[in-house]
Design a protein around this motif. Structure first.
Motif, short mmCIF file in Angstrom:
data_model
loop_
_atom_site.label_atom_id
_atom_site.label_comp_id
_atom_site.label_asym_id
_atom_site.label_seq_id
_atom_site.Cartn_x
_atom_site.Cartn_y
_atom_site.Cartn_z
N GLU A 220 -12.16 -2.64 -1.78
CA GLU A 220 -10.91 -2.30 -2.78
C GLU A 220 -9.72 -1.99 -1.83
OE1 GLU A 220 -11.59 0.34 -5.95
OE2 GLU A 220 -13.58 -0.48 -6.38
N ALA A 221 -10.19 -1.06 -0.79
CA ALA A 221 -8.86 -0.81 0.18
C ALA A 221 -8.55 -2.02 0.84
CB ALA A 221 -9.65 0.48 1.12
N LEU A 222 -9.34 -2.70 1.20
CA LEU A 222 -9.00 -4.09 2.10
C LEU A 222 -8.27 -4.98 1.28
CD1 LEU A 222 -11.83 -4.49 4.80
CD2 LEU A 222 -9.30 -3.48 5.03
N ASN A 223 -8.41 -4.88 -0.07
CA ASN A 223 -7.95 -5.91 -1.04
C ASN A 223 -6.35 -5.58 -1.11
OD1 ASN A 223 -9.90 -7.46 -1.43
ND2 ASN A 223 -10.45 -6.36 -3.28
N MET A 224 -5.97 -4.19 -0.73
CA MET A 224 -4.55 -3.60 -0.91
C MET A 224 -3.70 -4.11 0.37
SD MET A 224 -5.31 0.02 -2.72
CE MET A 224 -3.27 0.28 -3.12
N VAL A 225 -4.36 -4.49 1.35
CA VAL A 225 -3.38 -4.78 2.46
C VAL A 225 -4.05 -6.26 3.01
CG1 VAL A 225 -3.44 -2.46 3.40
CG2 VAL A 225 -5.17 -3.58 4.07
N LYS A 226 -3.02 -6.93 4.00
CA LYS A 226 -3.25 -8.07 4.31
C LYS A 226 -4.17 -8.04 5.89
CE LYS A 226 0.33 -10.32 1.90
NZ LYS A 226 1.93 -10.81 1.92
N VAL A 227 -5.31 -8.29 6.04
CA VAL A 227 -6.06 -8.60 7.03
C VAL A 227 -6.69 -9.83 7.42
CG1 VAL A 227 -6.33 -5.87 7.28
CG2 VAL A 227 -8.26 -7.58 6.29
N SER A 228 -7.18 -10.06 8.41
CA SER A 228 -7.87 -11.29 8.59
C SER A 228 -9.17 -11.23 8.20
CB SER A 228 -8.02 -11.66 10.21
OG SER A 228 -8.80 -10.80 10.89
N LYS A 229 -9.80 -12.45 8.03
CA LYS A 229 -11.32 -12.71 7.46
C LYS A 229 -12.31 -11.90 8.36
CE LYS A 229 -14.49 -14.33 4.69
NZ LYS A 229 -14.55 -13.83 3.70
N SER A 230 -11.76 -12.02 9.99
CA SER A 230 -12.86 -11.61 10.68
C SER A 230 -12.70 -10.04 10.80
CB SER A 230 -12.08 -11.71 12.28
OG SER A 230 -12.34 -12.88 12.36
N LEU B 228 -8.24 0.70 13.34
CA LEU B 228 -7.07 1.22 12.83
C LEU B 228 -7.69 1.37 11.24
CD1 LEU B 228 -4.59 2.61 13.65
CD2 LEU B 228 -3.17 0.70 12.61
N PHE B 229 -8.04 0.31 10.74
CA PHE B 229 -8.47 0.24 9.37
C PHE B 229 -10.02 0.59 9.01
CE2 PHE B 229 -4.90 -2.94 8.26
CZ PHE B 229 -3.76 -1.76 8.15
N SER B 230 -10.70 1.15 9.93
CA SER B 230 -11.92 1.21 9.92
C SER B 230 -12.32 2.55 9.00
CB SER B 230 -12.79 1.33 11.45
OG SER B 230 -12.16 2.57 11.76
N VAL B 231 -11.44 3.32 8.65
CA VAL B 231 -11.44 4.27 7.90
C VAL B 231 -10.64 4.21 6.62
CG1 VAL B 231 -12.38 6.04 9.52
CG2 VAL B 231 -9.92 5.85 9.20
N LEU B 232 -10.01 2.97 6.42
CA LEU B 232 -9.07 2.94 5.16
C LEU B 232 -9.52 3.27 4.10
CD1 LEU B 232 -6.21 1.86 4.78
CD2 LEU B 232 -7.32 -0.44 4.17
N ASP B 233 -11.02 3.04 3.77
CA ASP B 233 -11.70 3.50 2.79
C ASP B 233 -11.49 5.09 2.43
OD1 ASP B 233 -13.13 4.05 4.91
OD2 ASP B 233 -15.18 3.83 3.55
N ALA C 46 -15.99 -7.74 9.57
CA ALA C 46 -16.71 -6.63 10.53
C ALA C 46 -16.48 -5.11 9.47
CB ALA C 46 -15.62 -6.39 11.57
N LEU C 47 -15.49 -5.06 8.72
CA LEU C 47 -15.61 -3.59 7.94
C LEU C 47 -16.02 -3.53 6.70
CD1 LEU C 47 -11.57 -2.80 8.58
CD2 LEU C 47 -13.58 -1.98 9.85
N ILE C 48 -16.57 -4.63 6.11
CA ILE C 48 -17.11 -4.60 4.81
C ILE C 48 -18.77 -5.02 5.20
CG2 ILE C 48 -17.38 -5.88 2.71
CD1 ILE C 48 -14.29 -6.08 2.60
#
Length: 407
Positions: A336-346, A322-327, A350-352
């Motif tokens: 930066e996009a993932l810093n705005m939401v709470k996701v696991s380290k895993s 779902l978040f693979s296109v958050l950027d 994977a995304l960064i």
């Protein structure tokens, strides 16, 4: 069978058609299929998917390019697929030569109402393919291998009824240049889903801030249903979507409040619905294909979990997809996009960094999207994954997406 849909855009970044690429056999398990000119059989493989799932599930109101080869062109297409002829564009590959038997068959198909297209035709063969080109509605061209100005003049003069489609458009900059120059009707390539790499001094719209707040609430380890319901109540579109979802899942239940509706779903289902619905809303000002890509990746990743022996991580894989296109959604680099939401380290890894235990599933999905069948087959072989469950995982994702939009 393996099958995937690749979008074709117009000059406004609106999807107008999909190319359906399918393969019937795992060619690494069947080396005889690797040779030149080898086909998947008499029938048009892609039409099996169109017929079994329905053209509306696959492409809504859009046309579908379906590959045909030197053998399948002579099959009984009407028996294979009942979809309207005007929605199908038969895409000739390199095995079809400009011989009279093929020209005659193309004419027959045109008379039946099918649209025709051709791809991978080198410039030096244009003259030999004159009779074929006169029957084509579309030609897919690698714009990097031709002079665009000369191509426009050539087709306008000799084949004014043929529509040119640019393929292998690999960046947004290339897409912008091509659309400004004009001449092409459709554009295919990676340009619409390339990661954002440059940080921009742009503020996230206030409405998106609310959505991100909601994502952060429900992605806490043990979130509060009432708190989530209160944030949902700030957005009419989410309220309507929630009530529709609850009405589908419950019978003879009078919903008295948003908190009541949230409680009816329960924490697990509410979390999944919010992640899906909020991502959909976040994509509202993005090209529609970004929404589709995000949701399909999420469901496909979840469906692949048991095949990758990661069933216990199915919810995490759903969120990763779902978040693979958050950027792209937030117009910020992924970190930066993932810093705005709470996701696991895993998920972050994977995304960064494209590594970690979830990364192989994401890589497999991207290879599958690109119809990189040899790499997909290699990965299935290494993991001892059969083809049919992968195909089922993908088609079930398409059906889920259709039902989600219907809801």
């Amino acid at each position: 069978m393996l099958a995937t849909l690749i979008p074709l855009f117009d000059e406004t970044m609106t999807v107008k058609a999909y190319s359906l690429f399918a393969q019937k056999e795992n060619r690494l398990l069947n080396p005889s299929y690797l040779g030149p000119g080898i086909t998947d059989g008499v029938n048009v493989v892609g039409l099996d998917l169109v017929e079994s799932m329905g053209i509306e599930t696959l492409s809504a109101d859009k046309e579908i390019f379906v590959e045909i080869n030197s053998i399948s062109i002579f099959s009984n297409l009407d028996e294979q697929c009942t979809a309207p002829h005007e929605r199908l564009i038969l895409l000739a590959d390199h095995t079809i030569t400009p011989d009279e038997m093929y020209i005659r068959r193309f004419r027959e198909l045109k008379e039946k109402g099918y649209y025709l297209a051709i791809r991978k035709l080198p410039i030096e063969k244009f003259e030999a393919y004159q009779e074929v080109l006169r029957l084509m509605d579309y030609i897919l061209l690698d714009y990097k291998k031709l002079n665009i100005g000369n191509a426009k003049l050539f087709f306008n003069k000799y084949y004014p009824n043929i529509k040119m489609c640019a393929v292998n458009v690999d960046s947004q900059e290339e897409y912008n240049i091509l659309t400004k120059m004009g001449g092409f009707s459709l554009y295919e390539g990676k340009f619409f889903r390339l990661p954002v790499t440059v940080s921009k001094e742009t503020e996230v719209a206030p409405l998106k801030v609310n959505y991100i707040e909601l994502l952060n609430i429900v992605n806490d380890a043990d979130f509060d249903l009432s708190e989530a319901a209160d944030v949902i109540g700030k957005d009419t579109a989410l309220v309507i979507s929630l009530l529709k979802m609850v009405n589908r899942m419950t019978v003879n239940s009078e919903i008295t409040s948003i908190r009541h509706a949230a409680a009816m779903l329960g924490q697990r289902e509410l979390k999944k619905w919010i992640n899906t619905a909020v991502t959909n809303e976040l994509c509202a000002d993005r090209p529609s294909e970004i929404t589709r890509l995000s949701l399909l990746r999420a469901r496909f990743a979840e469906n692949l979990a048991p095949l990758f022996e990661m069933a216990v991580h199915s919810s995490e894989l759903f969120l990763m997809g779902l978040f693979s296109v958050l950027d792209l959604i937030l117009d910020k680099p992924m970190k930066e996009a993932l810093n705005m939401v709470k996701v696991s380290k895993s998920i972050e890894e994977a995304l960064i960094e494209h590594k970690g235990e979830l990364a192989p599933v994401l890589d497999f999905i991207i290879q599958y999207e690109n119809a990189s069948w040899q790499e997909v087959s290699r990965q299935m072989l290494l993991r001892q994954i059969d083809m049919d469950p992968v195909y089922d995982a993908y088609t079930q994702s398409l059906q889920w997406y259709r039902d989600l939009l219907g809801a």
